[in-house]
Each structure stands twice: as structure tokens, then as C-alpha cells.
Design a protein around this motif. Structure first.
Motif, PDB file in Angstrom:
ATOM      1  N   GLY A 108       0.814  -1.208   0.000  1.00 34.32           N
ATOM      2  CA  GLY A 108       0.000   0.000   0.000  1.00 34.32           C
ATOM      3  C   GLY A 108       0.844   1.253   0.000  1.00 34.32           C
ATOM      4  N   ILE A 143       1.635   5.110   0.280  1.00 35.12           N
ATOM      5  CA  ILE A 143       1.183   6.378   0.853  1.00 35.12           C
ATOM      6  C   ILE A 143       1.952   7.481   0.129  1.00 35.12           C
ATOM      7  N   SER A 175       2.596  11.709  -0.759  1.00 35.02           N
ATOM      8  CA  SER A 175       2.454  13.080  -0.278  1.00 35.02           C
ATOM      9  C   SER A 175       2.139  13.991  -1.452  1.00 35.02           C
ATOM     10  N   THR A 211      -2.833   4.233  -2.031  1.00 38.33           N
ATOM     11  CA  THR A 211      -3.909   3.847  -1.112  1.00 38.33           C
ATOM     12  C   THR A 211      -4.249   4.977  -0.151  1.00 38.33           C
ATOM     13  N   GLN A 212      -3.258   5.852   0.114  1.00 38.63           N
ATOM     14  CA  GLN A 212      -3.481   7.027   0.949  1.00 38.63           C
ATOM     15  C   GLN A 212      -2.742   8.200   0.313  1.00 38.63           C
ATOM     16  N   ARG A 213      -3.386   9.369   0.264  1.00 36.43           N
ATOM     17  CA  ARG A 213      -2.751  10.585  -0.242  1.00 36.43           C
ATOM     18  C   ARG A 213      -2.862  11.653   0.845  1.00 36.43           C
ATOM     19  N   VAL A 214      -1.704  12.090   1.334  1.00 34.84           N
ATOM     20  CA  VAL A 214      -1.669  13.090   2.389  1.00 34.84           C
ATOM     21  C   VAL A 214      -0.914  14.303   1.874  1.00 34.84           C
ATOM     22  N   THR A 239       3.278  13.764   7.766  1.00 33.14           N
ATOM     23  CA  THR A 239       2.188  12.796   7.910  1.00 33.14           C
ATOM     24  C   THR A 239       2.544  11.490   7.214  1.00 33.14           C
ATOM     25  N   LEU A 240       3.158  11.584   6.049  1.00 38.73           N
ATOM     26  CA  LEU A 240       3.616  10.384   5.343  1.00 38.73           C
ATOM     27  C   LEU A 240       4.577   9.582   6.216  1.00 38.73           C
ATOM     28  N   LEU A 278       2.709   7.810   9.110  1.00 34.57           N
ATOM     29  CA  LEU A 278       1.900   6.652   8.717  1.00 34.57           C
ATOM     30  C   LEU A 278       2.775   5.448   8.386  1.00 34.57           C
ATOM     31  N   LEU A 292       1.429   1.479   8.393  1.00 33.61           N
ATOM     32  CA  LEU A 292       0.181   1.571   7.646  1.00 33.61           C
ATOM     33  C   LEU A 292       0.396   1.610   6.140  1.00 33.61           C
ATOM     34  N   GLY A 293       1.640   1.493   5.703  1.00 33.80           N
ATOM     35  CA  GLY A 293       1.940   1.489   4.281  1.00 33.80           C
ATOM     36  C   GLY A 293       3.409   1.797   4.064  1.00 33.80           C
TER      37      GLY A 293
END
Length: 301
Positions: free
Chosen positions: A190, A192, A194, A216-219, A224-225, A228, A233-234
Motif C-alpha cells: 500500500g 502512501i 504526499s 492507497t493514501q494521499r496526504v 504525515t507520510l 503513517l 500503515l503502508g
């Protein structure tokens, strides 16, 4: 209408610091002097510039005028620097913007170099993301910036460094001990990403690998990256300069396909360069001191 430079400086400082008191400290004047300058400016233009509440913000009129105020101030600062330069003196303040990885991984060495070679020049650093920096240059908020892979380069700009993108994983990740990690294997856990920096280059790495980009996640924030990924979490992809930002639990590992980015210091395209911005670029000529070479060993001779 009679608008003065001190009024514009007070206006810009309050917008930048979102506070009359902090702006006063930055300008080296009293808070009442800042308040008076803003009030007289508002009378001159016949309209309110600031919303005076918790955290001062520009009104619609203030937001419209602040870019023009910055352009005027940048021109005045450049004029004053030109006068000093004519007398053989490099002195004053120059505002330089860069992305977070450059601020932490490269700028400490550059600031030491500039301090040694331009001792009377104060370099003020502004940290922003890839999209903000060109806007700051155009608006006059900063005098120079270290841009990532700029599409249009002024002939006076200077390539200061280059670095490669790497896989970002926890130290206890099964792939952390590999000599290099293929992108296809990395993203199984997954990705992540930025959005505040380097997402364009991460997309390019996917294109080189023939893989559809799907985070799977965009911050927004790089911090924050890192948080996580540290929590398991990735995984992520970030430039090698970012190693200076890593907590002990994380590590950067070579990534394939390999992609390199270029870091270029330049001034604005829409107006003459600030003389001190030119001085920063010119000072990079010649051998680099050891303090700068240690900044990831990325500064180019």
C-alpha cells in the motif's frame, strides 16, 4: 493617493505573520507603529485590508492587493541592494524558498557556505511545496527558490544538486534488507503518497515501471507520510535527501526503476533578479567547503 513603503512593509508583515505584534517584532518597530501604518494605508485606499480577529487574515481587497504590494517591496529591496552592490558591498536580506527535503537535507550546508562567502547577507528560508514555490517567486514573497525539475530554466539559474528517489519502509520491513526494491514489490503493502511534494515524480516512476499509479493514501504533509509509514500503515517513495528527516524506525532503500530529480536555484521569471539572489548563485562557483559536501554529498562542483 499617497502610499508609502513603510505602510506596505507593515501590511505584508501582518499578512505573513497573521499578527500585529509578531509583525512588529519582525520589522523592529512598535506594535502601535504597525497599527498606525495599516490604518493610514486603509484610509488612503478607502477600504479595509485586514480582518482583525484571532489570527489576522486579509479581506477580499487585502488578498487582491498583497501580491502587488509584494512586487513593489521586492523592487525596492532589489534597488537598495543594487545601490550597495555598486559600492562594492553585498549586504542585506534575501528570501529563499525550498521544499522540505531540501530545507533539511541540503540547505544546512548551503547556508554554511553562504555564511562564509557572503557574511553580510542574511538568507531567510521559506519552506513550501512544489506548487507554492513558483507562485511565491512570481508574487515577490521570495527572491529566489530551489525548484525541483523546473521546466523552464533562466540562463542565470544554477543546478545545485541532484538526488534519486528511494523506497521508504520500516527498518523491520521484510524488504528493508534488500539491495534494491522493485516498485511492483514495494506497492504491494500500500503506497502512501504526499501531495505536497514529489507526487509528479512518483507518478513518473510508475510510468517507467509500466504500473498504474494508485496510492492507497494521499496526504499533504511529508511529516504525515513519515508518521503513517512508521506506524506500519503502508510504504512510501521519497528523495534520498529526505534521509535527514527520518525517525529511527524508518529507512530509505534503493528503488527500481531509478529516477533522479534536479534541484535548481533560480530567481523570478517575471521581473529582474534581486542582486543578492544573483550573489547566492555566483557564490556557488569554485570548490565547495567540506561542510557543504557533507550535505548528502550532493552539492555539485
Amino acid at each position: 493617493m499617497s502610499v508609502t513603503i513603510p505602510q506596505l512593509r507593515a501590511f505584508a508583515a501582518v499578512v505573513d505573520h497573521r499578527s500585529f505584534s509578531v509583525a512588529a517584532v519582525a520589522l523592529g518597530v512598535s506594535q502601535s507603529a504597525v497599527s498606525h501604518a495599516i490604518s493610514t494605508l486603509e484610509r488612503e485606499i478607502s477600504g479595509p485590508l485586514l480582518v482583525r480577529s484571532s489570527g489576522v487574515t486579509p479581506t477580499a481587497l487585502g488578498a487582491q492587493l498583497i501580491p502587488r504590494a509584494r512586487t513593489v517591496l521586492a523592487a525596492v529591496d532589489a534597488l537598495e541592494a543594487s545601490v550597495r552592490e555598486h559600492s562594492g558591498e553585498h549586504s542585506g536580506t534575501v528570501r529563499l524558498a525550498a521544499v522540505p527535503t531540501v530545507c533539511q537535507g541540503l540547505l544546512p550546508g548551503l547556508l554554511q557556505l553562504w555564511s562564509a562567502r557572503l557574511p553580510r547577507v542574511d538568507v531567510q528560508v521559506f519552506e513550501g511545496d512544489d506548487e507554492e514555490l513558483p507562485e511565491w517567486l512570481d508574487s515577490g514573497l521570495v527572491d529566489a527558490a530551489i525548484l525541483v525539475d523546473p521546466k523552464d530554466r533562466d540562463k542565470r539559474s544554477r543546478l545545485v544538486a541532484s538526488d534519486v528517489f528511494r523506497a521508504l519502509v520500516r527498518r523491520d520491513h521484510p524488504l528493508a534488507a534488500q539491495a534494491e526494491i522493485p516498485l511492483a514489490e514495494l506497492i504491494e503493502d500500500g503506497l502512501i503518497s504526499s501531495t505536497g511534494g514529489c507526487e509528479e515524480q512518483v507518478r513518473r516512476i510508475h510510468e517507467l515501471a509500466g504500473i498504474r499509479y494508485a496510492a492507497t493514501q494521499r496526504v499533504r504533509e511529508l511529516g504525515t507520510l513519515l508518521s503513517l509509514v512508521r506506524q506500519g500503515l503502508g510504504v512510501g517513495v521519497m528523495p534520498s535527501l529526505g534521509e535527514a528527516m527520518l525517525p529511527a524506525e524508518l529507512v530509505l532503500v534503493p528503488l527500481t526503476p531509478r529516477l533522479q530529480r534536479e534541484l535548481v536555484i533560480c530567481g523570478p521569471a517575471s521581473r529582474p533578479w534581486h542582486p543578492l539572489a544573483e550573489a547566492l548563485v555566483d557564490s556557488l562557483d569554485g570548490p565547495s567547503p567540506e561542510t557543504t559536501r557533507r550535505a548528502g554529498e550532493l552539492l555539485l562542483a
